[in-house]
Motif scaffolding. Structure first.
Motif, PDB file in Angstrom:
ATOM      1  N   ILE A 245      36.366 -40.040 -25.415  1.00  0.00           N
ATOM      2  CA  ILE A 245      36.886 -39.180 -26.489  1.00  0.00           C
ATOM      3  C   ILE A 245      36.037 -39.330 -27.746  1.00  0.00           C
ATOM      4  N   LYS A 246      35.520 -40.529 -27.979  1.00  0.00           N
ATOM      5  CA  LYS A 246      34.621 -40.742 -29.122  1.00  0.00           C
ATOM      6  C   LYS A 246      33.383 -39.851 -28.984  1.00  0.00           C
ATOM      7  N   HIS A 247      32.782 -39.855 -27.796  1.00  0.00           N
ATOM      8  CA  HIS A 247      31.597 -39.015 -27.565  1.00  0.00           C
ATOM      9  C   HIS A 247      31.952 -37.528 -27.676  1.00  0.00           C
ATOM     10  N   LEU A 248      33.128 -37.144 -27.144  1.00  0.00           N
ATOM     11  CA  LEU A 248      33.543 -35.743 -27.197  1.00  0.00           C
ATOM     12  C   LEU A 248      33.781 -35.304 -28.630  1.00  0.00           C
ATOM     13  N   SER A 249      34.376 -36.174 -29.424  1.00  0.00           N
ATOM     14  CA  SER A 249      34.614 -35.862 -30.829  1.00  0.00           C
ATOM     15  C   SER A 249      33.299 -35.636 -31.567  1.00  0.00           C
ATOM     16  N   GLU A 250      32.316 -36.450 -31.247  1.00  0.00           N
ATOM     17  CA  GLU A 250      31.011 -36.342 -31.907  1.00  0.00           C
ATOM     18  C   GLU A 250      30.289 -35.060 -31.530  1.00  0.00           C
ATOM     19  N   VAL A 251      30.248 -34.746 -30.231  1.00  0.00           N
ATOM     20  CA  VAL A 251      29.485 -33.571 -29.799  1.00  0.00           C
ATOM     21  C   VAL A 251      30.183 -32.274 -30.193  1.00  0.00           C
ATOM     22  N   SER A 252      31.515 -32.292 -30.248  1.00  0.00           N
ATOM     23  CA  SER A 252      32.257 -31.073 -30.600  1.00  0.00           C
ATOM     24  C   SER A 252      32.426 -30.899 -32.104  1.00  0.00           C
ATOM     25  N   LYS A 253      32.257 -32.018 -32.845  1.00  0.00           N
ATOM     26  CA  LYS A 253      32.463 -32.009 -34.316  1.00  0.00           C
ATOM     27  C   LYS A 253      33.886 -31.571 -34.690  1.00  0.00           C
ATOM     28  N   LEU A 254      34.858 -31.992 -33.867  1.00  0.00           N
ATOM     29  CA  LEU A 254      36.232 -31.552 -34.075  1.00  0.00           C
ATOM     30  C   LEU A 254      37.196 -32.683 -34.427  1.00  0.00           C
ATOM     31  N   ASP A 255      36.687 -33.885 -34.639  1.00  0.00           N
ATOM     32  CA  ASP A 255      37.530 -35.007 -35.062  1.00  0.00           C
ATOM     33  C   ASP A 255      38.712 -35.194 -34.111  1.00  0.00           C
ATOM     34  N   LEU A 256      38.408 -35.358 -32.833  1.00  0.00           N
ATOM     35  CA  LEU A 256      39.440 -35.532 -31.816  1.00  0.00           C
ATOM     36  C   LEU A 256      39.909 -36.977 -31.772  1.00  0.00           C
ATOM     37  N   ARG A 257      41.116 -37.187 -31.208  1.00  0.00           N
ATOM     38  CA  ARG A 257      41.643 -38.540 -31.067  1.00  0.00           C
ATOM     39  C   ARG A 257      42.468 -38.632 -29.776  1.00  0.00           C
TER      40      ARG A 257
END
Length: 460
Positions: A245-257
């Motif tokens: 999820i950390k990597h996904l948040s970074e690549v999407s630039k959507l501040d996911l958690r």
């Protein structure tokens, strides 16, 4: 056309040699002929970002060979730059829980990764769509996560489009702040207001709806990636969920958690339904505004004609010179579709059973369709309808002068019953309120001028 023979768990399938999709997508392509629409590009991007993030996490945790992981990441990066988008052949509405689209993605990435490694498409013993691209994942956790990512991407643009409209409305509110007009309740004449006050209310109500949209967006930032099949996280290495999820948040630039409850993320679609309902509520406010504008612009001789609308094209193929509120009509139709889509989302959200909601593709299509229409059209409506509106001040003033409802402002001077008599007589004789009050010597001219002054009308 030449073919290769691909093999999966169901057996051999003929696949076009040039295709990057494989046996699962080939079968699905034949089975799911539903809408004629390809999957939304933001869904493609969301899934590819998930596969990229999973490969990085699995590599860092020692679960996936570095060479294979690097090839998968490189293949994902190429797709994110716009390559191979035509290889995502499974339609927008496909198998329950989106398994067909997940596998379409896995196959495209696997076959491109094979080429990057110097191998041939279909050599799945080297890079497998299931064992490597889909490692530590299930359709059950990737599709809900991809839904959130794709919807958020569209919602960001929708939010920006709403902001443009609010700014246009506020600009008109300032421009029209001195334009006094007849207020209407029950579609009947009421105490006067300003045209500016009406436009300020439109801006305020839409901004309120936008606030609810933003709250719904924040809930979508919680994702269930790492829950795998039912939310237990089975078949994932320790630490995978947080890292992926950390990597996904970074690549999407959507501040996911990470979701606080992975079972919730797979079973309940409340967050998606809440977002859809926020869009519906925005559509309700937009529809009311569009209806008002159409009435205000009606005429030019047999309607209200309170505002003059910009012509975007000829209004009729037979009546020369006709100008229609075409953009307001288009906005109405957009809003009706958004409201209808929300009904579909609600039906799909309640249709899950036990550990999984399987109605995800249909639900996602509805929300993405709604946001596509809003983000595409609202800037056009703002620029070519709202920004070009003009107040028909002469008509507005004539309504004020002639309206018997002005007698309401005389209640403190002559009383309700006497005011009602004057109102009825004004309608019967077509004489103005001012004329009748002076004629009957109910008030002095000075008193009447004060009672019917602009400051009295506006309550200021």
């Amino acid at each position: 056309m030449s073919f290769r023979i691909d093999k999966d768990s169901l057996g051999e399938v003929k696949v076009p040699t040039s295709a990057y999709y494989g046996p699962f997508a080939s079968r699905a392509k034949k089975m799911y002929k539903v809408t004629g629409q390809s999957a939304h590009v933001n869904l493609v991007r969301a899934f590819v970002m998930i596969k990229r993030s999973a490969a990085l996490a699995n590599k860092e945790l020692g679960a996936l060979d570095a060479g294979k992981a690097d090839a998968i990441v490189k293949a994902c990066d190429e797709i994110l730059k716009g390559k191979l988008l035509d290889q995502f052949v499974v339609e927008a509405i496909n198998s329950g829980a989106g398994t067909a689209f997940n596998m379409n993605t896995n196959e495209v990435i696997a076959n491109r990764a094979l080429e990057i490694m110097g191998k041939k498409k279909g050599q799945y013993d080297i890079v497998s769509p299931n064992d490597h691209v889909n490692m530590s994942q299930s359709s059950n956790d990737t599709f809900p996560t991809a839904m959130h990512v794709a919807i958020l991407a569209n919602m960001v643009e929708t939010d920006a489009a709403v902001t443009i409209l609010v700014r246009s409305l506020r600009k008109k509110a300032r421009e029209f702040q001195s334009a006094i007009k007849i207020g209407r309740t029950h579609l009947m004449d009421a105490i006067p207001v300003t045209l500016g006050a009406e436009f300020e209310e439109y801006a305020y109500s839409i901004e309120r709806a936008q606030k609810r949209m933003r709250e719904a967006m924040d809930e979508l930032r919680e994702v269930g990636l790492g829950g795998t099949a039912v939310g237990t996280g089975a078949n994932t290495p320790k630490g995978y969920r947080k890292l992926a999820i950390k990597h996904l948040s970074e690549v999407s630039k959507l501040d996911l958690r990470p979701s606080p409850n992975m079972f919730y993320s797979l079973q309940s679609k409340h967050d998606v339904a809440n977002c859809s309902s926020a869009l519906r509520n925005l559509a309700i406010e937009l529809t009311k505004m569009a209806n008002d504008l159409r009435l205000m612009a009606s005429g030019p001789t047999a309607g209200f004609a309170e505002v003059l609308i910009p012509a975007v094209h000829a209004g009729s193929s037979i009546m020369p010179g006709k100008v229609n509120p075409s953009l307001a009509e288009c906005l109405n139709m957009v809003c009706f579709n958004v409201i209808g889509n929300d009904v579909s989302v609600a039906m799909a959200a309640q249709a899950g059973q036990f550990e999984l909601n399987v109605m995800l593709p249909g639900m996602l299509k509805c929300v993405l369709d709604s946001t596509d229409m809003l983000k595409n059209f609202l800037p056009i409506f703002s620029a070519h309808m709202i920004d070009g509106l003009k107040a028909n001040r002469e008509r507005l003033e004539s309504y004020i002068e002639k309206s018997p409802v002005l007698v309401t402002l005389l209640n403190p001077y002559i009383g309700y019953l006497k005011a009602a008599e004057i109102y009825k007589e004004s309608l019967k004789t077509n004489k103005s309120i001012r004329e009748l009050v002076l004629e009957k010597k109910l008030m002095t001219k000075a008193q009447l001028d004060k009672a019917l002054s602009k400051s009295s009308i506006l309550g200021s």
